[in-house]
Design a protein around this motif. Structure first.
Motif, PDB file in Angstrom:
ATOM      1  N   GLU A 332       0.846  -1.197   0.000  1.00  0.00           N
ATOM      2  CA  GLU A 332       0.000   0.000   0.000  1.00  0.00           C
ATOM      3  C   GLU A 332       0.882   1.248   0.000  1.00  0.00           C
ATOM      4  OE1 GLU A 332      -2.681  -0.073   3.241  1.00  0.00           O
ATOM      5  OE2 GLU A 332      -3.553  -2.020   2.722  1.00  0.00           O
ATOM      6  N   VAL A 333       0.541   2.208  -0.829  1.00  0.00           N
ATOM      7  CA  VAL A 333       1.266   3.487  -0.926  1.00  0.00           C
ATOM      8  C   VAL A 333       0.262   4.615  -0.675  1.00  0.00           C
ATOM      9  CG1 VAL A 333       2.670   5.003  -2.348  1.00  0.00           C
ATOM     10  CG2 VAL A 333       2.887   2.508  -2.574  1.00  0.00           C
ATOM     11  N   PRO A 334       0.282   5.240   0.522  1.00  0.00           N
ATOM     12  CA  PRO A 334      -0.682   6.306   0.822  1.00  0.00           C
ATOM     13  C   PRO A 334      -0.174   7.687   0.394  1.00  0.00           C
ATOM     14  CG  PRO A 334       0.541   5.786   2.791  1.00  0.00           C
ATOM     15  CD  PRO A 334       1.063   4.872   1.717  1.00  0.00           C
ATOM     16  N   LEU A 335      -1.095   8.573   0.167  1.00  0.00           N
ATOM     17  CA  LEU A 335      -0.831   9.993  -0.045  1.00  0.00           C
ATOM     18  C   LEU A 335      -2.003  10.734   0.607  1.00  0.00           C
ATOM     19  CD1 LEU A 335       0.877  12.250  -1.269  1.00  0.00           C
ATOM     20  CD2 LEU A 335      -0.479  12.046  -3.359  1.00  0.00           C
ATOM     21  N   MET A 336      -1.825  11.092   1.893  1.00  0.00           N
ATOM     22  CA  MET A 336      -2.946  11.599   2.679  1.00  0.00           C
ATOM     23  C   MET A 336      -2.646  12.997   3.221  1.00  0.00           C
ATOM     24  SD  MET A 336      -4.198   8.275   4.873  1.00  0.00           S
ATOM     25  CE  MET A 336      -2.601   8.010   5.628  1.00  0.00           C
ATOM     26  N   PHE A 337      -3.719  13.738   3.379  1.00  0.00           N
ATOM     27  CA  PHE A 337      -3.658  15.024   4.044  1.00  0.00           C
ATOM     28  C   PHE A 337      -4.023  14.821   5.509  1.00  0.00           C
ATOM     29  CE2 PHE A 337      -4.655  15.868  -0.380  1.00  0.00           C
ATOM     30  CZ  PHE A 337      -3.685  16.807  -0.706  1.00  0.00           C
ATOM     31  N   SER A 338      -3.314  15.533   6.386  1.00  0.00           N
ATOM     32  CA  SER A 338      -3.464  15.300   7.824  1.00  0.00           C
ATOM     33  C   SER A 338      -3.785  16.598   8.549  1.00  0.00           C
ATOM     34  CB  SER A 338      -2.186  14.697   8.411  1.00  0.00           C
ATOM     35  OG  SER A 338      -2.305  14.515   9.804  1.00  0.00           O
ATOM     36  N   LEU A 339      -4.656  16.494   9.566  1.00  0.00           N
ATOM     37  CA  LEU A 339      -4.996  17.602  10.451  1.00  0.00           C
ATOM     38  C   LEU A 339      -4.783  17.146  11.891  1.00  0.00           C
ATOM     39  CD1 LEU A 339      -8.380  18.761   8.852  1.00  0.00           C
ATOM     40  CD2 LEU A 339      -6.118  19.700   8.417  1.00  0.00           C
ATOM     41  N   ILE A 340      -4.020  17.923  12.672  1.00  0.00           N
ATOM     42  CA  ILE A 340      -3.808  17.619  14.086  1.00  0.00           C
ATOM     43  C   ILE A 340      -4.210  18.836  14.904  1.00  0.00           C
ATOM     44  CG2 ILE A 340      -2.167  16.989  15.890  1.00  0.00           C
ATOM     45  CD1 ILE A 340      -0.478  15.630  13.861  1.00  0.00           C
ATOM     46  N   HIS A 341      -5.196  18.654  15.757  1.00  0.00           N
ATOM     47  CA  HIS A 341      -5.623  19.734  16.651  1.00  0.00           C
ATOM     48  C   HIS A 341      -4.718  19.752  17.880  1.00  0.00           C
ATOM     49  CE1 HIS A 341      -8.273  22.049  19.362  1.00  0.00           C
ATOM     50  NE2 HIS A 341      -8.672  22.623  18.242  1.00  0.00           N
ATOM     51  N   GLN A 342      -4.580  20.949  18.482  1.00  0.00           N
ATOM     52  CA  GLN A 342      -3.706  21.069  19.643  1.00  0.00           C
ATOM     53  C   GLN A 342      -4.188  20.240  20.835  1.00  0.00           C
ATOM     54  OE1 GLN A 342      -3.697  25.211  20.587  1.00  0.00           O
ATOM     55  NE2 GLN A 342      -5.751  25.200  21.458  1.00  0.00           N
ATOM     56  N   SER A 343      -5.456  19.831  20.828  1.00  0.00           N
ATOM     57  CA  SER A 343      -5.963  18.988  21.907  1.00  0.00           C
ATOM     58  C   SER A 343      -5.500  17.547  21.773  1.00  0.00           C
ATOM     59  CB  SER A 343      -7.493  19.030  21.918  1.00  0.00           C
ATOM     60  OG  SER A 343      -8.011  18.489  20.713  1.00  0.00           O
ATOM     61  N   GLY A 344      -4.980  17.141  20.565  1.00  0.00           N
ATOM     62  CA  GLY A 344      -4.529  15.775  20.357  1.00  0.00           C
ATOM     63  C   GLY A 344      -5.347  15.011  19.334  1.00  0.00           C
ATOM     64  N   LEU A 345      -6.505  15.538  18.934  1.00  0.00           N
ATOM     65  CA  LEU A 345      -7.319  14.872  17.920  1.00  0.00           C
ATOM     66  C   LEU A 345      -6.642  14.986  16.547  1.00  0.00           C
ATOM     67  CD1 LEU A 345     -10.884  16.108  18.935  1.00  0.00           C
ATOM     68  CD2 LEU A 345      -9.926  13.826  19.281  1.00  0.00           C
ATOM     69  N   PHE A 346      -6.728  13.915  15.741  1.00  0.00           N
ATOM     70  CA  PHE A 346      -6.164  13.975  14.398  1.00  0.00           C
ATOM     71  C   PHE A 346      -7.143  13.363  13.413  1.00  0.00           C
ATOM     72  CE2 PHE A 346      -4.762   9.829  15.942  1.00  0.00           C
ATOM     73  CZ  PHE A 346      -5.032   8.989  14.863  1.00  0.00           C
ATOM     74  N   PHE A 347      -7.017  13.776  12.134  1.00  0.00           N
ATOM     75  CA  PHE A 347      -7.838  13.247  11.056  1.00  0.00           C
ATOM     76  C   PHE A 347      -6.989  13.219   9.796  1.00  0.00           C
ATOM     77  CE2 PHE A 347     -10.794  14.005   7.473  1.00  0.00           C
ATOM     78  CZ  PHE A 347     -11.507  12.820   7.562  1.00  0.00           C
ATOM     79  N   ASN A 348      -6.884  12.047   9.164  1.00  0.00           N
ATOM     80  CA  ASN A 348      -6.112  11.868   7.940  1.00  0.00           C
ATOM     81  C   ASN A 348      -7.043  11.357   6.860  1.00  0.00           C
ATOM     82  OD1 ASN A 348      -3.879  12.421   9.590  1.00  0.00           O
ATOM     83  ND2 ASN A 348      -3.573  10.250  10.022  1.00  0.00           N
ATOM     84  N   VAL A 349      -6.936  11.896   5.652  1.00  0.00           N
ATOM     85  CA  VAL A 349      -7.785  11.463   4.549  1.00  0.00           C
ATOM     86  C   VAL A 349      -7.027  11.661   3.243  1.00  0.00           C
ATOM     87  CG1 VAL A 349      -8.873  13.732   4.266  1.00  0.00           C
ATOM     88  CG2 VAL A 349     -10.082  11.683   3.525  1.00  0.00           C
TER      89      VAL A 349
END
Length: 504
Positions: A332-349
């Motif tokens: 698998e070869v991913p190419l994802m955009f990532s968001l990390i909130h200062q509270s520790g929550l993250f979301f990658n898509v």
């Protein structure tokens, strides 16, 4: 002559009376010492040539009546402050106005006594001449005194006007000073109020931030702070991630036969990410690339009935409870955009490319429920489960590559929470899902069913094999998986780009 004689006798009597009166007053003055009080009218003796402060009085000061304003001060305990000249003089330099009049009377009496003696020594003619001369001198003195009084009155008026002007100017300056001081005090009060408001706002903001940090820390658990409070991450940083994930997985066959069942997968992820940050923004933006190596398996449960002709014999195969398991080793070869909130929550898509590199399969069929019948048109005979027809004996084609090489384009998403460790690295836990939106799979084999029969010969019996479902008749093949991911992040902050930057 008689008239002149009468005048002289009367004058002598008056002078004697004045002398006796003056002597009595002088004796009375010697008995009572003069004491100055506030409000008294006094004059300055001509013998007084210096004020207590050392200055020399002006000429007009000796001939002017002054009012006592104050007695004694810290600097001059025995001094007297006069109102009009605002100067300190010694009490011994002052005489009351009535005492001054007494001295003038004494002086006049003395002069009269001298005149009387002179008068007695002179002839009547000389006395008359002296009287006339004395009267002229008196008139001259009176005129001079009147002139001096007029001049003194004019000087006093001018001085009063000057003092009034100076006092008015001083009052005007004092009022301006008071107004300026009031304005300065008001400006200082406004500035103090502004500073106090700013300090109060800063204090409240600090308290709110501290409370928010404490609440976030309590919500995160024992690991505590976010990445930004542990390390200098405010201006871009990198991370290397080692992660493992696993869950449910399935090949999504597009086929009419069989019921496809879900299996599972396990994947090792090696990823690199770069994050961009900005002061005041609570979310960091990143881009993730990497490589995943994993294994998955899914299954098939089916019943099948297939009819075909071989060597002029019509065969019919009926099978129940066929079970197929498809295995897959994939990259698998991913190419994802990532968001990390200062509270520790993250979301990658983002998109991910999945490539199957090895796809073995195995199958089993219930031997008791798999039957082979053969119809021989030449003889009009049907034979079932016979050596002539061949009989399924449970052969299992294992270790064979059942799926051709193909590429899947998947849409992937990850969401979760991460904790910062004391080392500055972080530990993340979240959920993931991958769904194939496009793949290059194409089936080039003939759709002749799940079974392949080798016709019997003189030297061998008929042999029946069960084929791979995907290899045999699936015309589309997708992929899906979802589960839990655990990741360890090695964080590598870069140097700050701005000296005045504020970190989280």
């Amino acid at each position: 002559m008689k008239t002149i004689k009468s005048i002289l006798i009367a004058t002598t009597l008056i002078c004697a009376s004045l002398v006796s009166t003056l002597s009595a007053q002088e004796a009375q003055a010697q008995k009572h010492e003069f004491k100055v009080a506030v409000g008294d009218s006094v004059m300055i003796k001509r013998e007084c040539t210096k004020y207590l402060t050392g200055e020399t009085p002006s000429v007009w000061v000796w001939d002017k009546v002054h009012v006592v304003r104050q007695l004694g001060t810290k600097r001059f305990p025995d001094g007297v402050l006069l109102m009009n000249i605002y100067s300190w003089v010694c009490e011994d330099c002052l005489i009351p106005v009535n005492e001054h009049a007494q001295e003038e009377a004494d002086k006049a009496a003395t002069e009269q006594a001298a005149d009387r003696e002179k008068y007695e020594a002179q002839s009547q003619t000389e006395r008359e001449a002296e009287a006339e001369k004395a009267e002229a001198e008196r008139r001259a003195r009176k005129a001079a005194a009147d002139k001096a009084a007029a001049e003194q009155a004019a000087a006093e008026k001018a001085e009063a006007e000057r003092v009034a002007a100076e006092q008015a100017e001083a009052e005007k300056a004092a009022a301006a000073a008071v107004a300026a001081k009031a304005a300065a005090d008001q400006a200082a009060a406004e500035e103090a109020a502004r500073k106090a408001a700013e300090e109060e706002a800063a204090r409240k903001a600090a308290e709110e931030q501290a409370a928010a940090e404490e609440a976030a820390k309590a919500a995160r658990g024992p690991q505590g702070d976010s990445i930004h409070s542990k390390q200098d991450f405010r201006h871009h940083y990198d991370r290397f991630t080692i992660g493992v994930r696993g869950g449910a997985a399935s090949l999504m066959h597009n086929a009419e036969k069989g019921n496809w069942t879900c299996g599972g997968n396990a994947v090792l992820d090696l990823q690199y990410a770069h994050y961009w940050t900005k002061d005041g923004r609570p979310v960091d933006l990143g881009l993730i690339v990497g490589l995943g190596i994993g294994y998955m398996q899914s299954g098939l449960a089916a019943n099948d009935s297939t009819a075909f002709t071989k060597a002029n014999v019509d065969y019919t195969v009926i099978a129940k409870n066929i079970k197929e398991t498809d295995h897959q080793i994939q990259l698998e070869v991913p190419l994802m955009f990532s968001l990390i909130h200062q509270s520790g929550l993250f979301f990658n898509v983002g998109p991910k490319f999945m490539i199957p590199v090895y796809t073995p399969f195995n199958q089993t069929a219930n031997q008791d429920e798999t039957h082979i019948s053969a119809y021989f048109p030449e003889y009009g005979v049907t034979v079932v489960d016979n050596e002539v027809t061949g009989k399924y004996t449970g052969q299992q084609p294992t270790g064979q590559n059942g799926i051709q090489f193909n590429v899947n384009v998947m849409l992937t998403a990850e969401i979760g929470y991460e904790w910062i460790l004391k080392s500055g690295n972080s530990l993340g836990l979240g959920a993931y899902a991958n769904y194939s939106v496009f793949n290059t799979f194409k089936n080039t084999t003939s759709s002749e069913g799940l079974f392949n029969l080798t016709a019997p010969t003189d030297d061998s019996k008929a042999i029946l094999d069960v084929q791979s479902a995907t290899k045999t008749y699936a015309n589309k093949l997708g992929y899906f998986d979802a589960g839990i991911k655990l990741a360890y992040h090695f964080n590598f902050p870069k140097k700050r780009q701005f000296k005045d930057s504020k970190l989280f």
